[in-house]
Design a protein around this motif. Structure first.
Motif, short mmCIF file in Angstrom:
data_model
loop_
_atom_site.label_atom_id
_atom_site.label_comp_id
_atom_site.label_asym_id
_atom_site.label_seq_id
_atom_site.Cartn_x
_atom_site.Cartn_y
_atom_site.Cartn_z
N TYR A 221 0.82 -1.20 0.00
CA TYR A 221 0.00 0.00 0.00
C TYR A 221 0.86 1.26 0.00
O TYR A 221 2.04 1.23 0.34
N PRO A 222 0.26 2.41 -0.37
CA PRO A 222 1.04 3.65 -0.46
C PRO A 222 1.64 4.01 0.91
O PRO A 222 0.92 4.13 1.89
N PRO A 223 2.96 4.21 0.97
CA PRO A 223 3.56 4.62 2.24
C PRO A 223 3.27 6.09 2.52
O PRO A 223 3.46 6.95 1.66
N VAL A 224 2.81 6.36 3.71
CA VAL A 224 2.45 7.73 4.09
C VAL A 224 3.65 8.67 3.99
O VAL A 224 3.51 9.85 3.66
N ALA A 225 4.84 8.15 4.21
CA ALA A 225 6.04 8.98 4.24
C ALA A 225 6.35 9.67 2.92
O ALA A 225 7.13 10.63 2.89
N VAL A 226 5.76 9.21 1.80
CA VAL A 226 6.07 9.84 0.51
C VAL A 226 4.91 10.66 -0.04
O VAL A 226 5.04 11.29 -1.09
N LEU A 227 3.78 10.67 0.64
CA LEU A 227 2.61 11.37 0.11
C LEU A 227 2.86 12.85 -0.12
O LEU A 227 2.36 13.43 -1.09
N HIS A 228 3.65 13.48 0.75
CA HIS A 228 3.85 14.92 0.64
C HIS A 228 4.59 15.32 -0.63
O HIS A 228 4.49 16.47 -1.07
#
Length: 210
Positions: free
Chosen positions: A152-159
């Motif tokens: 799943y999409p890692p939150v750490a790269v969303l920004h």
């Protein structure tokens, strides 16, 4: 992602993309991305355990800054990590990359704390698992940890993603899951449902239409 979940054409295209990246054949790679919209600049070889994206391979090859710039313009994420936990910058540093390349590959700092990222990651995974099971997908996987089948999409790269949003394609789920980073929380849209995900959990805010 578990290969049995992917259509054959997606597997074939994914291998072609990975072959081009591994060989450092950037014209072929960009041609593939242009010709096959379903391909992502952030994907790795289907079924491979190393999780090496085209940006990781560009770092390994010490690719020209023009190539890296073109990958970044297409949405390549500098903060994505391979199976060793390495970003593309880590790969470039290990390979003796130039100072210019290292600077180009340095990920932007996340506005979230490490603790909040870990909590949101866990709650996001829980929410996506629930959506998958609610709509009756992945028969035969119900007794397994879905995270072994899907990443799943890692939150750490969303920004650093465009509009702070990433799309998670899930076989059998039309439209997949859209994840957007808001001010200290996440918003997901999947199967016509909108959820707000905070460090306390997930709340359904919009119910899908059957």
């Amino acid at each position: 992602m578990e290969l049995s979940l992917l259509p054959e054409e997606a597997i074939t295209a994914g291998h072609r993309l990975a072959d081009a990246a591994e060989a450092g054949d950037w014209p072929a790679l960009f041609d593939l991305l242009d010709a096959i919209p379903a391909l992502s600049v952030n994907q790795w070889r289907p079924g491979a355990a190393a999780w090496l994206t085209p940006l990781h391979q560009a770092a390994r090859h010490g690719a020209p800054t023009e190539v890296v710039a073109a990958l970044l313009e297409r949405g390549a994420l500098r903060g994505l990590r391979d199976a060793r936990g390495w970003t593309a910058r880590d790969v470039a540093e290990d390979a003796g990359g130039s100072a210019a390349l290292l600077a180009q590959l340095t990920p932007p700092r996340s506005p979230l704390t490490a603790e909040l990222i870990r909590t949101l990651d866990a709650n996001l995974e829980w929410a996506i698992d629930g959506t998958i099971r609610t709509v009756g997908l992945l028969d035969g996987y119900s007794d397994q940890d879905l995270r072994r089948a899907l990443r799943y999409p890692p939150v750490a790269v969303l920004h650093e993603a465009a509009a702070a949003a990433l799309h998670c394609a899930i076989p059998g789920l039309p439209g997949g899951v859209q994840v957007t980073l808001r001010c200290g929380y996440l918003e997901t849209v999947a199967a016509g449902q909108t959820r707000v995900i905070t460090q306390r959990g997930a709340v359904l805010t919009t119910e899908g239409i059957a």
